[in-house]
Design a protein around this motif. Structure first.
Motif, mmCIF file in Angstrom:
data_model
loop_
_atom_site.group_PDB
_atom_site.id
_atom_site.type_symbol
_atom_site.label_atom_id
_atom_site.label_comp_id
_atom_site.label_asym_id
_atom_site.label_seq_id
_atom_site.Cartn_x
_atom_site.Cartn_y
_atom_site.Cartn_z
ATOM 1 N N LEU A 81 0.816 -1.217 0.000
ATOM 2 C CA LEU A 81 0.000 0.000 0.000
ATOM 3 C C LEU A 81 0.852 1.272 0.000
ATOM 4 N N ASP A 82 2.173 1.112 0.122
ATOM 5 C CA ASP A 82 3.115 2.238 0.167
ATOM 6 C C ASP A 82 2.739 3.210 1.282
ATOM 7 N N ILE A 83 2.650 2.658 2.502
ATOM 8 C CA ILE A 83 2.268 3.435 3.678
ATOM 9 C C ILE A 83 3.235 3.161 4.822
ATOM 10 N N GLU A 84 3.113 3.947 5.874
ATOM 11 C CA GLU A 84 3.844 3.719 7.119
ATOM 12 C C GLU A 84 2.912 2.979 8.082
ATOM 13 N N VAL A 85 3.481 2.330 9.077
ATOM 14 C CA VAL A 85 2.681 1.603 10.065
ATOM 15 C C VAL A 85 1.645 2.523 10.710
ATOM 16 N N GLU A 86 2.040 3.770 11.001
ATOM 17 C CA GLU A 86 1.118 4.691 11.663
ATOM 18 C C GLU A 86 -0.051 5.116 10.769
ATOM 19 N N ASP A 87 0.055 4.871 9.456
ATOM 20 C CA ASP A 87 -1.088 5.114 8.560
ATOM 21 C C ASP A 87 -2.122 4.003 8.712
ATOM 22 N N LEU A 88 -1.667 2.825 9.094
ATOM 23 C CA LEU A 88 -2.537 1.654 9.216
ATOM 24 C C LEU A 88 -3.105 1.497 10.630
ATOM 25 N N LEU A 89 -2.275 1.753 11.634
ATOM 26 C CA LEU A 89 -2.673 1.545 13.024
ATOM 27 C C LEU A 89 -2.692 2.870 13.783
ATOM 28 N N GLU A 90 -3.682 3.024 14.650
ATOM 29 C CA GLU A 90 -3.777 4.233 15.478
ATOM 30 C C GLU A 90 -4.091 3.830 16.904
ATOM 31 N N TYR A 91 -3.343 4.381 17.843
ATOM 32 C CA TYR A 91 -3.589 4.141 19.258
ATOM 33 C C TYR A 91 -4.545 5.205 19.776
ATOM 34 N N ILE A 92 -5.643 4.755 20.375
ATOM 35 C CA ILE A 92 -6.616 5.660 20.984
ATOM 36 C C ILE A 92 -6.674 5.289 22.458
ATOM 37 N N PRO A 93 -6.222 6.199 23.354
ATOM 38 C CA PRO A 93 -6.222 5.886 24.788
ATOM 39 C C PRO A 93 -7.640 5.600 25.297
ATOM 40 N N ASP A 94 -7.715 4.659 26.224
ATOM 41 C CA ASP A 94 -8.997 4.357 26.872
ATOM 42 C C ASP A 94 -9.434 5.520 27.739
ATOM 43 N N LYS A 95 -10.728 5.776 27.778
ATOM 44 C CA LYS A 95 -11.265 6.823 28.649
ATOM 45 C C LYS A 95 -11.418 6.241 30.043
ATOM 46 N N LYS A 96 -10.961 6.992 31.040
ATOM 47 C CA LYS A 96 -11.060 6.491 32.422
ATOM 48 C C LYS A 96 -11.970 7.343 33.235
#
Length: 69
Positions: free
Chosen positions: A54-69
């Protein structure tokens, strides 16, 4: 939570899951699990192949979203 943007990326490229599976030599079932964000573990080699095709970086595919506490 980890968000997988595979469905968005394939849509932007007008590429099917089957095409990605063929180009990466990853099982279609694995691609489908990633596409629908049902996968629990991701193989690093699979990430490498998807990013290359796909000619992308890992961060284009995966995103970390912190859990709401």
């Amino acid at each position: 939570m980890i968000k997988i943007h595979l469905s968005k990326l394939l849509g932007e490229r007008r590429m099917t899951q089957a095409e990605l599976a063929n180009k990466t030599n990853i099982r279609p079932a694995t691609i489908n699990e990633m596409y629908h964000e049902l996968i629990e573990r991701i193989n690093l080699e699979h990430l490498n192949r998807i990013c290359k095709v796909l000619d992308i970086e890992v961060e284009d595919l995966l995103e970390y979203i912190p859990d709401k506490k």
